[in-house]
Design a protein around this motif. Sequence first.
Motif, PDB file in Angstrom:
ATOM      1  N   GLY A 191     -40.957  24.272  23.498  1.00 53.48           N
ATOM      2  CA  GLY A 191     -40.339  25.570  23.736  1.00 53.48           C
ATOM      3  C   GLY A 191     -39.015  25.671  23.007  1.00 53.48           C
ATOM      4  N   CYS A 192     -38.708  26.839  22.464  1.00 53.87           N
ATOM      5  CA  CYS A 192     -37.487  27.026  21.678  1.00 53.87           C
ATOM      6  C   CYS A 192     -36.718  28.253  22.156  1.00 53.87           C
ATOM      7  CB  CYS A 192     -37.819  27.199  20.189  1.00 53.87           C
ATOM      8  SG  CYS A 192     -38.538  25.734  19.418  1.00 53.87           S
ATOM      9  N   THR A 193     -35.402  28.204  21.984  1.00 54.71           N
ATOM     10  CA  THR A 193     -34.513  29.330  22.229  1.00 54.71           C
ATOM     11  C   THR A 193     -33.433  29.309  21.159  1.00 54.71           C
ATOM     12  OG1 THR A 193     -34.896  29.229  24.619  1.00 54.71           O
ATOM     13  CG2 THR A 193     -32.958  30.444  23.856  1.00 54.71           C
ATOM     14  N   ASP A 194     -33.300  30.426  20.415  1.00 51.77           N
ATOM     15  CA  ASP A 194     -32.310  30.518  19.333  1.00 51.77           C
ATOM     16  C   ASP A 194     -32.453  29.365  18.340  1.00 51.77           C
ATOM     17  OD1 ASP A 194     -31.254  32.816  20.474  1.00 51.77           O
ATOM     18  OD2 ASP A 194     -29.815  31.683  21.687  1.00 51.77           O
ATOM     19  N   ASN A 195     -33.711  29.092  17.958  1.00 54.63           N
ATOM     20  CA  ASN A 195     -34.016  28.060  16.960  1.00 54.63           C
ATOM     21  C   ASN A 195     -33.639  26.651  17.411  1.00 54.63           C
ATOM     22  OD1 ASN A 195     -35.249  29.581  14.896  1.00 54.63           O
ATOM     23  ND2 ASN A 195     -33.249  30.319  14.201  1.00 54.63           N
ATOM     24  N   ARG A 196     -33.470  26.432  18.710  1.00 55.62           N
ATOM     25  CA  ARG A 196     -33.187  25.093  19.243  1.00 55.62           C
ATOM     26  C   ARG A 196     -34.289  24.699  20.225  1.00 55.62           C
ATOM     27  NH1 ARG A 196     -28.004  23.273  18.903  1.00 55.62           N
ATOM     28  NH2 ARG A 196     -29.031  21.289  19.401  1.00 55.62           N
ATOM     29  N   VAL A 197     -34.682  23.446  20.211  1.00 55.75           N
ATOM     30  CA  VAL A 197     -35.706  22.950  21.115  1.00 55.75           C
ATOM     31  C   VAL A 197     -35.113  22.841  22.526  1.00 55.75           C
ATOM     32  CG1 VAL A 197     -37.218  21.008  21.668  1.00 55.75           C
ATOM     33  CG2 VAL A 197     -36.874  21.667  19.290  1.00 55.75           C
ATOM     34  N   THR A 198     -35.743  23.530  23.479  1.00 58.69           N
ATOM     35  CA  THR A 198     -35.230  23.546  24.853  1.00 58.69           C
ATOM     36  C   THR A 198     -36.196  22.934  25.864  1.00 58.69           C
ATOM     37  OG1 THR A 198     -36.084  25.796  25.112  1.00 58.69           O
ATOM     38  CG2 THR A 198     -33.777  25.554  24.445  1.00 58.69           C
ATOM     39  N   SER A 199     -37.463  22.750  25.500  1.00 63.97           N
ATOM     40  CA  SER A 199     -38.402  22.168  26.467  1.00 63.97           C
ATOM     41  C   SER A 199     -39.499  21.401  25.747  1.00 63.97           C
ATOM     42  CB  SER A 199     -39.034  23.260  27.353  1.00 63.97           C
ATOM     43  OG  SER A 199     -39.842  24.129  26.579  1.00 63.97           O
ATOM     44  N   ILE A 200     -39.953  20.308  26.409  1.00 58.22           N
ATOM     45  CA  ILE A 200     -41.083  19.494  25.950  1.00 58.22           C
ATOM     46  C   ILE A 200     -41.974  19.261  27.157  1.00 58.22           C
ATOM     47  CG2 ILE A 200     -41.830  17.314  24.919  1.00 58.22           C
ATOM     48  CD1 ILE A 200     -39.110  17.056  23.621  1.00 58.22           C
ATOM     49  N   ALA A 201     -43.201  19.795  27.131  1.00 61.60           N
ATOM     50  CA  ALA A 201     -44.143  19.660  28.248  1.00 61.60           C
ATOM     51  C   ALA A 201     -45.449  19.085  27.714  1.00 61.60           C
ATOM     52  CB  ALA A 201     -44.382  21.011  28.918  1.00 61.60           C
ATOM     53  N   LEU A 202     -45.675  17.787  27.923  1.00 62.34           N
ATOM     54  CA  LEU A 202     -46.847  17.085  27.381  1.00 62.34           C
ATOM     55  C   LEU A 202     -47.548  16.301  28.488  1.00 62.34           C
ATOM     56  CD1 LEU A 202     -45.226  15.697  24.100  1.00 62.34           C
ATOM     57  CD2 LEU A 202     -46.629  17.746  24.342  1.00 62.34           C
ATOM     58  N   GLN A 203     -47.711  16.893  29.660  1.00 65.00           N
ATOM     59  CA  GLN A 203     -48.298  16.184  30.776  1.00 65.00           C
ATOM     60  C   GLN A 203     -49.828  16.154  30.683  1.00 65.00           C
ATOM     61  OE1 GLN A 203     -46.322  18.829  30.987  1.00 65.00           O
ATOM     62  NE2 GLN A 203     -47.235  20.459  32.208  1.00 65.00           N
ATOM     63  N   GLY A 204     -50.411  15.043  31.147  1.00 67.47           N
ATOM     64  CA  GLY A 204     -51.862  14.928  31.267  1.00 67.47           C
ATOM     65  C   GLY A 204     -52.618  14.907  29.961  1.00 67.47           C
ATOM     66  N   LEU A 205     -52.047  14.384  28.887  1.00 65.25           N
ATOM     67  CA  LEU A 205     -52.716  14.355  27.583  1.00 65.25           C
ATOM     68  C   LEU A 205     -53.248  12.972  27.230  1.00 65.25           C
ATOM     69  CD1 LEU A 205     -50.285  16.558  25.431  1.00 65.25           C
ATOM     70  CD2 LEU A 205     -52.396  17.243  26.567  1.00 65.25           C
ATOM     71  N   GLY A 206     -53.089  12.001  28.113  1.00 67.11           N
ATOM     72  CA  GLY A 206     -53.532  10.649  27.803  1.00 67.11           C
ATOM     73  C   GLY A 206     -52.689   9.973  26.738  1.00 67.11           C
ATOM     74  N   LEU A 207     -51.427  10.367  26.615  1.00 69.68           N
ATOM     75  CA  LEU A 207     -50.544   9.780  25.606  1.00 69.68           C
ATOM     76  C   LEU A 207     -50.304   8.307  25.926  1.00 69.68           C
ATOM     77  CD1 LEU A 207     -47.865  12.629  25.329  1.00 69.68           C
ATOM     78  CD2 LEU A 207     -49.872  12.271  23.894  1.00 69.68           C
TER      79      LEU A 207
END
Length: 463
Positions: free
Chosen positions: A74-90
């Motif tokens: 997720g981004c706001t004003d060209n800056r990364v504000t969120s990372i949501a990678l749950q349940g992907l088997g990483l």
Amino acid sequence: MHSTSHITPHHHLPFLLFLLLGSALVGECFGETVAQREHDALTALKLSFGNPLLSANWSGSQCSTNRSTWFGIGCTDNRVTSIALQGLGLSGRIDDPLTLAPLTELTLLSLRNNLISGLVLNFSFNLKLTSLDLSENSLTGPISDSLLRLDKLELLQLSDNKLNGSIPPFNQTSLKAFNVSNNNLTGEIPTTTVLQSFNQSSYLGNPGLCGEPISTSCQSLESANNNNAKNQHDLSSLKDLFIVADFVLFLALSWSLFALYSKTRECKAIANARKGAGEVDKNRDVETDSVQNSIQNSVQDRVQNSMQISIQRRVEAAEETRKLTFVKGDGGFDLDNLLKSSAEGLGGRGTNRIPFKWSSRLAVAVGVARAVEYLHLNAASPTVIPHGNLRSPNVLLDEDDVAKVSDYGLISLVAPSLAAQRMAAYRTPEYDHQRKVSKMSDVWSYGCLLLELLTGRSPGPKG
């Protein structure tokens, strides 16, 4: 006579243009540097996991003003504000603890329900984090002290990992949800106001933890640890004793075999001498055989008795060390203590109201959401409604206010006419308008449950 010079505005024009041009260039270079650093940080994260989805999708520019084409970003004003990678088997591990340091605008990070290993990252530069969920992974090592610097942190989920060490003294007033259960944490739970405000379900599954709010006292835990150390020492001494006994047994067996061998050779020499001299004395031969058999039987009996004694001692010692002691509490075990109440009677109004803290309500909301998510992710068929009757009477709470979702998957076993009268899925708006139900019916029912948790009032017949 004094001479004066007048500086017109035109004299300042080249200087002002130079300043504006320089500012624009500096700003552009700075923007490119920040964007590139964030891009490099996310690329390092992608390489650590080696996930095909991220490898294929995370390419190009990570942000475009207020949106991102990268999965989970997720981004706001060209800056990364969120990372949501749950349940992907990483899977894999993040070796550099400062991998996410360039993401200074990051407010949400969720890597829940994966197979990530390694240490907890250093979040000293992510001071705007409000939600951090690293639960249900294989993280090891201590809880990072850098989390103490996050003054805006509202949610911290570290449960179901392999973390060890003590719990840092979290005392951020912003922290509303906290869980470190099912790890290998040890020591006394800090007595900060914030940590003491959570119930013991936030700390369960850590045998080495003690102190409030859990029921294990630090004094009893220390006594148990001392007893375990003594038992380990006794067990070590017992093993040493077994080794000595085995060595003695080996010497006895060796001596017996040597004696038998010597006696046999002696008997054979006597027999050969008699045969060479032409003297045949059957009685003496019978006597010699009898002596030889008697010696052999005596040696075998001694060896067998020694082995039986050694085996018996081992069995008795093993039985002694494997004994289990079952202790029953003064109050016994009562099912009513396990299932205190359903969520239907909690938080209501009136004289029969059961006290229900806001932290407990939030824990119930999160627990039910996880249960419904699990049912949806593990549904047997895409056409089957995973629950179908999600409502407060079907959410049971144990003595620690831990939610247990029941009565799921019954919609396929009930006649359609009866299901339309009884099941919560048939109260949804899509059933009123289109006369059909779907997986989204559970989502609508969960919303009604949240409303009931917030207001203390049950929704009407149609929600």
